[in-house]
Motif scaffolding. Structure first.
Motif, PDB file in Angstrom:
ATOM      1  N   ASN A  87       0.830  -1.202   0.000  1.00  0.00           N
ATOM      2  CA  ASN A  87       0.000   0.000   0.000  1.00  0.00           C
ATOM      3  C   ASN A  87       0.869   1.258   0.000  1.00  0.00           C
ATOM      4  O   ASN A  87       0.590   2.216  -0.714  1.00  0.00           O
ATOM      5  CB  ASN A  87      -0.947   0.017   1.202  1.00  0.00           C
ATOM      6  N   ILE A  88       1.921   1.245   0.803  1.00  0.00           N
ATOM      7  CA  ILE A  88       2.826   2.403   0.869  1.00  0.00           C
ATOM      8  C   ILE A  88       3.546   2.567  -0.467  1.00  0.00           C
ATOM      9  O   ILE A  88       3.638   3.672  -0.991  1.00  0.00           O
ATOM     10  CB  ILE A  88       3.833   2.241   2.040  1.00  0.00           C
ATOM     11  N   ASP A  89       4.040   1.460  -1.031  1.00  0.00           N
ATOM     12  CA  ASP A  89       4.722   1.526  -2.317  1.00  0.00           C
ATOM     13  C   ASP A  89       3.783   2.028  -3.402  1.00  0.00           C
ATOM     14  O   ASP A  89       4.168   2.844  -4.241  1.00  0.00           O
ATOM     15  CB  ASP A  89       5.293   0.150  -2.697  1.00  0.00           C
ATOM     16  N   SER A  90       2.547   1.564  -3.402  1.00  0.00           N
ATOM     17  CA  SER A  90       1.560   2.002  -4.397  1.00  0.00           C
ATOM     18  C   SER A  90       1.252   3.473  -4.212  1.00  0.00           C
ATOM     19  O   SER A  90       1.137   4.235  -5.180  1.00  0.00           O
ATOM     20  CB  SER A  90       0.270   1.195  -4.276  1.00  0.00           C
ATOM     21  N   LYS A  91       1.123   3.886  -2.968  1.00  0.00           N
ATOM     22  CA  LYS A  91       0.837   5.286  -2.671  1.00  0.00           C
ATOM     23  C   LYS A  91       1.984   6.178  -3.143  1.00  0.00           C
ATOM     24  O   LYS A  91       1.763   7.203  -3.790  1.00  0.00           O
ATOM     25  CB  LYS A  91       0.616   5.434  -1.162  1.00  0.00           C
ATOM     26  N   ASP A  92       3.238   5.784  -2.842  1.00  0.00           N
ATOM     27  CA  ASP A  92       4.406   6.552  -3.280  1.00  0.00           C
ATOM     28  C   ASP A  92       4.481   6.608  -4.797  1.00  0.00           C
ATOM     29  O   ASP A  92       4.813   7.649  -5.368  1.00  0.00           O
ATOM     30  CB  ASP A  92       5.699   5.935  -2.729  1.00  0.00           C
ATOM     31  N   PHE A  93       4.172   5.506  -5.432  1.00  0.00           N
ATOM     32  CA  PHE A  93       4.201   5.473  -6.887  1.00  0.00           C
ATOM     33  C   PHE A  93       3.180   6.437  -7.475  1.00  0.00           C
ATOM     34  O   PHE A  93       3.465   7.181  -8.409  1.00  0.00           O
ATOM     35  CB  PHE A  93       3.944   4.048  -7.405  1.00  0.00           C
ATOM     36  N   MET A  94       1.983   6.452  -6.911  1.00  0.00           N
ATOM     37  CA  MET A  94       0.924   7.330  -7.408  1.00  0.00           C
ATOM     38  C   MET A  94       1.299   8.802  -7.210  1.00  0.00           C
ATOM     39  O   MET A  94       1.100   9.627  -8.106  1.00  0.00           O
ATOM     40  CB  MET A  94      -0.412   7.022  -6.714  1.00  0.00           C
TER      41      MET A  94
END
Length: 143
Positions: free
Chosen positions: A13-20
């Motif tokens: 979730n954190i990685d996806s959030k950072d990517f977005m």
């Protein structure tokens, strides 16, 4: 095991959030760059390029003139300072030679005086010895 699953889900979730967030910021920066760097029509672009070329030519001429003036000033300053240093060195050398010559003359005079004193002392001692010997001879002759 479920604890590991929760950690993996949180990390994803954190990685996806950072990517977005990164994609959104990158898209905004790309759009701004595209607007700022959009090509102009041919005539307008050539006109801008000519203006910039003239400006750069004038600026380079001005800079080269300033550089020539400064280098000329530097050469003049260095030349004057080196002449001053050379003059000071010559003066110091001359004064040093005079001082050495005076010292030598004084030492020669002192040596001559000392030699005279020593020879006078030797002559006096020899005369005393001679007088003592002569007196001894006279005493021996009387007796």
């Amino acid at each position: 095991m479920s604890n590991n699953n929760n950690n993996n889900n949180n990390n994803q979730n954190i990685d996806s959030k950072d990517f977005m967030i990164g994609a959104l910021v990158g898209g905004m920066l790309g759009a701004a760059a595209a607007l700022l760097l959009a090509p102009k029509p041919g005539k307008e672009l050539r006109s801008d390029l000519n203006e910039q070329a003239v400006y750069l030519k004038d600026k380079s001429t001005e800079i080269s003139q300033i550089a020539r003036e400064k280098s000329s000033n530097i050469v003049k300053t260095v030349s004057e300072q080196s002449n001053q240093v050379a003059t000071k060195v010559k003066d110091l050398t001359s004064n040093l030679r005079k001082d050495i010559d005076k010292w030598r003359a004084k030492e020669e005079e002192n040596a001559s005086e000392l030699y005279g004193e020593i020879t006078d002392d030797i002559e006096d001692e020899m005369q005393k010895d001679y007088d003592d010997v002569r007196e001894q001879e006279l005493v021996e002759q009387k007796y």
